[in-house]
Design an enzyme around this catalytic site. Structure first.
Site, mmCIF file in Angstrom:
data_model
loop_
_atom_site.group_PDB
_atom_site.id
_atom_site.type_symbol
_atom_site.label_atom_id
_atom_site.label_comp_id
_atom_site.label_asym_id
_atom_site.label_seq_id
_atom_site.Cartn_x
_atom_site.Cartn_y
_atom_site.Cartn_z
ATOM 1 N N SER A 138 6.880 -14.865 9.998
ATOM 2 C CA SER A 138 8.038 -14.474 9.212
ATOM 3 C C SER A 138 8.984 -15.651 9.045
ATOM 4 O O SER A 138 9.057 -16.528 9.921
ATOM 5 C CB SER A 138 8.784 -13.322 9.898
ATOM 6 O OG SER A 138 9.993 -13.023 9.230
ATOM 7 N N TYR A 148 12.779 -10.688 17.860
ATOM 8 C CA TYR A 148 11.846 -10.689 16.737
ATOM 9 C C TYR A 148 11.690 -12.103 16.190
ATOM 10 O O TYR A 148 10.567 -12.580 15.958
ATOM 11 C CB TYR A 148 12.327 -9.742 15.634
ATOM 12 C CG TYR A 148 11.368 -9.622 14.471
ATOM 13 C CD1 TYR A 148 10.287 -8.752 14.525
ATOM 14 C CD2 TYR A 148 11.539 -10.389 13.322
ATOM 15 C CE1 TYR A 148 9.398 -8.643 13.463
ATOM 16 C CE2 TYR A 148 10.657 -10.290 12.258
ATOM 17 C CZ TYR A 148 9.587 -9.421 12.334
ATOM 18 O OH TYR A 148 8.702 -9.326 11.280
#
Length: 261
Positions: A138, A148
């Site tokens: 990501s 994350y």
């Protein structure tokens, strides 16, 4: 390539990978937690594209289940030529507000499973002298937005290192680093994305198509969309103190707890 294995195959980016790979004539091994959704997708792909399908019901936060998928990747009698490590989700709350068991499960899915499955696939592929691995990371991995971001940073750097280790073997490794993408990911995570302008959103089908093109070219890091290519290039130049300060305003939550990709 003849057989591809996709984790998190029943939703979002993984679903788009499953469809596009089947459309290109690959047999597909579909991995996810929900047997009913897997069976429905398997039936759809066979009927629509006339390819072979196989399902593996697995929760990648569970070590035994992850081991089951790794065994499938290592099976010399049924070689997997492309692995797409896509399974993932995000927690709503900040790190210190989550139970540590939730954080451990997230780490197992986003990092440990990627490591274990990449090891199994890369070993088998290197023996055969061909294959490809796509680890879905990501753009969040280039900023500092909680665990994350940290876990996606691991995925990108791990994949870069793996690519170097595989150089000359006939096997490639690519980290796919998308930005905001039109899937149910953010809704399931309870993240309010209403303030994100339209031009920042990516289409999952085009994203996957561009990634597969990059895999064919042997690219190590695939960043889809001109806007995100520019952002990633800029983030490499911006002082980290500024990156940290701006990251505090990212991903304001709404009602909800977590979401799958």
């Amino acid at each position: 390539m003849s057989t591809a294995l996709v984790t998190g195959a029943t939703a979002g980016i993984g679903l788009s990978f499953a469809h596009q790979l089947a459309e290109r004539g690959h047999d597909v091994v579909l991995v996810a937690r929900d047997r009913v959704r897997l069976e429905n997708l398997s039936d759809e792909l066979r009927a629509k594209y006339d390819v072979g399908t196989e399902i593996l019901v697995a929760d990648l936060s569970d070590r035994a289940d992850t081991g089951k998928v790794a065994e499938r990747l290592s099976d010399a009698a049924r070689p997997v030529d492309l692995l797409v490590n896509n399974a993932g989700y995000s927690l709503k709350k900040r790190f210190l507000d989550n139970d540590v068991s939730e954080e451990e499960a997230l780490f197992d899915v986003l990092c440990r499973a990627v490591l274990v499955l990449s090891h199994a696939a890369a070993g088998a592929m290197r023996e055969r002298g061909n294959g490809a691995i796509v680890n879905v990371s990501s753009v969040a991995g280039f900023i500092t937005s909680g665990t994350y971001s940290a876990e996606k940073s691991f995925v990108t750097v791990f994949t870069e290192g793996l690519s170097g280790e595989l150089a000359g073997s006939g096997v490639t490794a690519t980290a796919l680093c998308p930005g905001f993408t039109h899937t149910e990911f953010h809704d399931r995570a309870g993240i309010n994305m209403s303030g994100i302008p339209k031009f920042m959103w990516l289409d999952p089908r085009r994203l996957v198509r561009d990634c597969l093109d990059d895999v064919g070219k042997g690219k190590v890091v695939s960043v889809p969309g001109g806007q995100y290519k520019a952002i990633v290039a800029g983030l490499r130049l911006v002082p980290r103190a500024l990156v940290r300060s701006r990251a505090r305003t990212v991903h304001r939550p709404k009602d909800g707890s977590k979401g799958s990709r």
